[in-house]
Design a protein around this motif. Structure first.
Motif, short mmCIF file in Angstrom:
data_model
loop_
_atom_site.label_atom_id
_atom_site.label_comp_id
_atom_site.label_asym_id
_atom_site.label_seq_id
_atom_site.Cartn_x
_atom_site.Cartn_y
_atom_site.Cartn_z
N PRO A 251 -4.53 4.29 6.00
CA PRO A 251 -4.38 5.68 5.55
C PRO A 251 -4.43 6.69 6.70
CG PRO A 251 -5.87 4.50 4.10
CD PRO A 251 -5.63 3.62 5.28
N ASP B 97 -12.62 -4.91 5.11
CA ASP B 97 -11.80 -3.84 4.53
C ASP B 97 -11.06 -3.08 5.63
OD1 ASP B 97 -14.08 -2.80 5.61
OD2 ASP B 97 -14.37 -1.29 4.04
N ASP C 220 -7.94 -2.75 6.30
CA ASP C 220 -6.76 -1.97 5.89
C ASP C 220 -7.15 -0.63 5.30
OD1 ASP C 220 -7.95 -3.35 3.84
OD2 ASP C 220 -6.11 -3.65 2.70
N GLU C 221 -8.26 -0.59 4.58
CA GLU C 221 -8.74 0.67 4.00
C GLU C 221 -9.18 1.63 5.11
OE1 GLU C 221 -8.75 1.71 0.98
OE2 GLU C 221 -8.23 -0.10 -0.15
N ARG C 222 -9.70 1.10 6.17
CA ARG C 222 -10.21 1.93 7.26
C ARG C 222 -9.10 2.46 8.16
NH1 ARG C 222 -15.76 1.05 8.63
NH2 ARG C 222 -16.79 -0.43 7.24
N ARG D 242 0.86 -1.19 0.00
CA ARG D 242 0.00 0.00 0.00
C ARG D 242 0.90 1.24 0.00
NH1 ARG D 242 -4.95 1.94 1.23
NH2 ARG D 242 -5.76 -0.17 1.45
#
Length: 277
Positions: free
Chosen positions: A120, A113, A115-117, A74
């Protein structure tokens, strides 16, 4: 009889089909690199983690949810301010995977999800906190130290969400136009100073060479002068050698046929002079 037999056969086929459908619905596969978390409609998320292979479940009551536990790359980008108020954009490469032991907790609190949460937001948080401790120039000269601090802080924050980080590295640094122009001007000034230093050193070396050459010529002239004073015949020898070189040069020219010298040919005079000598 025949009709009854057909009816029995039809009922048997339907039963077999229903049994096959039920058996198919009762089985599920977990592929390589994945793990499953089971959700029970009556009890909620089960605590156990299901590994690779084919497994049994109760249709309608139990639903498996698959997690990809392989390492995933990522890129995280953040624009933030340095200690000396310069704007810098940092690109961060992160290799992450979930902690398999805590997959039920991850599913309950974050979902598939996760990793998306998480990544970043905590990535930007850590980058802003670390960059604010350094001047813009220090980010360039101490890049390895900054990268290590970011890795340590981000790994600690990710562990709070049961996410493992296998690698964290700064891949790019971009500064604002003003700072970039200042850096370019500084580099040009350093190059000009280096060029001027080289010219000064070159002039010094040429000066030393000229002094040494002049001293050598003076010494040679003194030696020749002493030799001439000690031996007058040497003067005559030098004169004859010079006249011979001039005569040979002129004799090779197409426009010169003879050289008058006291009414006699210069080449003959030189020859006779050389013979008498």
């Amino acid at each position: 009889m025949a009709q009854q037999a057909l009816n029995n056969l039809a009922r048997g086929a339907i039963g077999i089909g229903a049994a096959a459908s039920l058996a198919q619905a009762s089985l599920f596969n977990v592929d390589g690199g994945f793990r499953a978390v089971m959700f029970n409609r009556l009890q909620g998320v089960q605590k156990g983690v299901i590994g690779e292979g084919t497994h049994f479940r109760i249709p309608w009551l139990q639903t498996p949810h698959l997690f990809d536990v392989r390492i995933k790359p990522r890129n995280i980008s953040s624009s933030t301010g340095t200690k000396d108020l310069q704007v810098v954009t940092i690109n961060l490469r992160v290799l992450s995977r979930p902690d398999e032991e805590f997959l039920p907790d991850i599913f309950s609190s974050l979902g598939l999800d996760y990793d998306e949460r998480v990544l970043p937001s905590i990535g930007n948080e850590v980058l802003k906190a670390v960059v604010a401790q350094y001047n813009a120039e220090a980010l360039i000269t101490k890049r390895e130290t900054v990268s290590h601090e970011v890795r340590t802080a981000l790994t600690k924050r990710a562990n709070e969400f049961h996410i493992k980080l296998d690698d964290v590295a700064i891949t790019d640094l971009k500064f604002g136009k003003e700072f970039t122009s200042a850096i370019e001007s500084k580099q040009v000034a350093e190059q000009d100073a280096e060029r001027a230093r080289f010219l000064v050193e070159k002039a010094e070396q040429e000066k030393k060479a000229a002094i040494i050459r002049a001293e050598g010529e003076a010494t040679a002239a003194a030696v020749v002068s002493e030799a001439l004073q000690g031996s007058p015949a040497l003067v005559e020898l030098r004169r004859i050698e010079a006249a011979k070189e001039i005569a040979e040069t002129l004799s090779k020219s197409r426009n010169v046929t003879y050289l008058p010298s006291g009414g006699q040919n210069m080449l003959l005079n030189i020859s006779s002079a050389s013979s008498s000598a």
